[in-house]
Scaffold this active site. Structure first.
Site, PDB file in Angstrom:
ATOM      1  N   THR A 167       4.679  -0.863  -0.867  1.00  0.00           N
ATOM      2  CA  THR A 167       3.346  -0.764  -1.474  1.00  0.00           C
ATOM      3  C   THR A 167       3.359  -1.255  -2.908  1.00  0.00           C
ATOM      4  O   THR A 167       4.380  -1.147  -3.608  1.00  0.00           O
ATOM      5  CB  THR A 167       2.866   0.706  -1.453  1.00  0.00           C
ATOM      6  OG1 THR A 167       1.675   0.838  -2.239  1.00  0.00           O
ATOM      7  CG2 THR A 167       3.909   1.646  -2.021  1.00  0.00           C
ATOM      8  N   ASP A 168       2.214  -1.757  -3.373  1.00  0.00           N
ATOM      9  CA  ASP A 168       2.110  -2.165  -4.777  1.00  0.00           C
ATOM     10  C   ASP A 168       2.128  -0.958  -5.720  1.00  0.00           C
ATOM     11  O   ASP A 168       2.298  -1.119  -6.929  1.00  0.00           O
ATOM     12  CB  ASP A 168       0.842  -2.990  -5.011  1.00  0.00           C
ATOM     13  CG  ASP A 168      -0.451  -2.270  -4.661  1.00  0.00           C
ATOM     14  OD1 ASP A 168      -0.394  -1.127  -4.166  1.00  0.00           O
ATOM     15  OD2 ASP A 168      -1.533  -2.855  -4.868  1.00  0.00           O
ATOM     16  N   GLU A 169       1.996   0.256  -5.163  1.00  0.00           N
ATOM     17  CA  GLU A 169       1.993   1.446  -6.021  1.00  0.00           C
ATOM     18  C   GLU A 169       3.339   1.684  -6.705  1.00  0.00           C
ATOM     19  O   GLU A 169       3.416   2.457  -7.656  1.00  0.00           O
ATOM     20  CB  GLU A 169       1.562   2.678  -5.221  1.00  0.00           C
ATOM     21  CG  GLU A 169       0.116   2.601  -4.767  1.00  0.00           C
ATOM     22  CD  GLU A 169      -0.404   3.900  -4.189  1.00  0.00           C
ATOM     23  OE1 GLU A 169      -0.090   4.980  -4.749  1.00  0.00           O
ATOM     24  OE2 GLU A 169      -1.115   3.851  -3.178  1.00  0.00           O
ATOM     25  N   TYR A 180       4.670  10.118  -3.989  1.00  0.00           N
ATOM     26  CA  TYR A 180       4.590   9.105  -2.921  1.00  0.00           C
ATOM     27  C   TYR A 180       5.169   7.774  -3.374  1.00  0.00           C
ATOM     28  O   TYR A 180       6.078   7.217  -2.735  1.00  0.00           O
ATOM     29  CB  TYR A 180       3.142   8.920  -2.464  1.00  0.00           C
ATOM     30  CG  TYR A 180       2.929   7.612  -1.732  1.00  0.00           C
ATOM     31  CD1 TYR A 180       3.615   7.336  -0.546  1.00  0.00           C
ATOM     32  CD2 TYR A 180       2.073   6.626  -2.241  1.00  0.00           C
ATOM     33  CE1 TYR A 180       3.442   6.125   0.115  1.00  0.00           C
ATOM     34  CE2 TYR A 180       1.901   5.424  -1.586  1.00  0.00           C
ATOM     35  CZ  TYR A 180       2.592   5.171  -0.410  1.00  0.00           C
ATOM     36  OH  TYR A 180       2.432   3.972   0.234  1.00  0.00           O
ATOM     37  N   LYS A 240       8.623   5.649  -2.159  1.00  0.00           N
ATOM     38  CA  LYS A 240       8.612   4.278  -1.644  1.00  0.00           C
ATOM     39  C   LYS A 240       9.488   3.369  -2.504  1.00  0.00           C
ATOM     40  O   LYS A 240      10.203   2.497  -1.977  1.00  0.00           O
ATOM     41  CB  LYS A 240       7.185   3.736  -1.586  1.00  0.00           C
ATOM     42  CG  LYS A 240       6.301   4.390  -0.544  1.00  0.00           C
ATOM     43  CD  LYS A 240       6.790   4.145   0.880  1.00  0.00           C
ATOM     44  CE  LYS A 240       6.567   2.729   1.334  1.00  0.00           C
ATOM     45  NZ  LYS A 240       6.961   2.523   2.768  1.00  0.00           N
TER      46      LYS A 240
END
Length: 340
Positions: free
Chosen positions: A125-127, A153, A157
């Site tokens: 994810t880009d998060e 979260y 990741k």
């Protein structure tokens, strides 16, 4: 090829299973899913009778169970979608995110080392990059952007990504990683922004918007994401990270208003609630690398994609109404009920 798809009963994984069986009818797809709250067998109902599809209800943290599947299926490729993925839930209970997203990833890669595979692909994810300021629209996440996580979260990741790349460097495991922007489309679990707003609007319920709704996200239609992953797995360079973005930046409040307009519902349904802890302000991906190296570009404009998504939810009410009638309703009340 035989391809193991973990998390294939979830949103992106489920769409990927449908895409692959349609695109490559000669390939065998083995779906591994624990069937947590976000896994939904009805997502896979259209393919359950396909002779080239097999479903295994298994937790990726279950080493013996995963090894047994590898022993039997001898996969060529493993694509890991399996993850706990909701930021709010990670704030409530970080431990399960670390278990599934990091330790589960380790189990899969250990199985890949033991049984041998041509490619292991990690869907991220880009998060992991944190966020960008709203007043700098010229800034974008690239593959060289430092990891700077904001939530349990995104930290889990990022930890998994680093572990995957370490397995490549240490053990020579043939890996790739993709980091995508926010996905939307069919089979999206109705705790996420777009399906939640569609479901609430259709039921004339309040639409809970965090803060003032000014947070900006880069939206990617899920089928475009599936095509990108397919390209990376088949043609991407081993050991590389690829950012997958939609170039469709929208403020949350504007998304909500678009949905209300499409459904002919009043903006008076919007209810502003207390903001999420550590809420990232803006995500925006620069997909130059995947375009330059693999020729990928998003094909679906947001105006078209959101219409297709709303149409799907209108035509598949039973799918999402079954979800929101059960355990999810209790979670919904806990998350949004006291934020007024």
């Amino acid at each position: 090829m035989t391809i193991i798809v973990t998390g294939g009963a979830g949103f992106i994984g489920g769409n990927f299973v449908h895409y692959m069986l349609n695109q490559y009818p000669e390939d065998r797809i083995v779906c591994v899913d624990k069937l947590t709250y976000a896994g939904n067998m009805s997502t896979l109902a259209p393919v359950m009778d396909n002779p080239n599809f097999r479903f295994c209800k298994t937790d990726i943290c279950d080493r013996a169970g995963i090894y047994a599947i590898f022993e039997e299926e001898k996969p060529d490729v493993v694509i890991n979608f399996a993850a706990e993925s909701h930021v709010d839930r990670s704030i409530e209970n970080p431990e399960i995110f670390l278990q599934t997203n990091i330790l589960g990833t380790q189990v899969l890669m250990d199985a890949c080392r033991k049984y041998g595979i041509k490619r292991y692909h990690q869907v991220s994810t880009d998060e992991v990059y944190g966020d960008l300021p709203l007043d700098r629209p010229d800034l974008f996440f690239t593959e060289e952007t430092p990891i700077h996580t904001s939530s349990p979260y995104s930290s889990s990741k990022a930890g998994a990504d680093l572990l995957v790349l370490a397995y490549h460097r240490t053990y020579g495991l043939p890996v790739t990683v993709s980091r995508c922007s926010n996905n939307y489309g069919p089979y999206h679990f109705p705790e996420k922004l777009i399906p939640l707003m569609i479901a609430n609007a259709l039921n004339d319920k309040p639409l809970p918007v965090y803060g003032e709704g000014l947070n900006v996200r880069d939206w990617l239609y899920v089928e475009d994401h599936c095509k990108a992953i397919d390209l990376i797995v088949r043609r991407g360079k081993v050991g590389e990270v690829y950012n997958v973005g939609g170039h469709n930046e929208k403020r949350n409040i504007d998304i909500v208003k678009i949905i209300l307009k499409e459904l002919g519902k009043p903006e008076s349904l919007i209810t502003y609630v207390a903001d999420r802890k550590g809420h990232d302000m803006r995500y925006a991906i620069d997909p130059t690398k995947i375009h330059r190296e693999l020729g990928w570009l998003p094909e679906t404009k947001f105006d078209d994609g959101i219409k297709k998504t709303i149409k799907w939810y209108l035509e598949n009410r039973e799918w999402w109404e079954n979800i929101i009638s059960g355990e999810y309703q209790n979670y919904y009340e806990k998350m949004y009920g006291d934020r007024k």
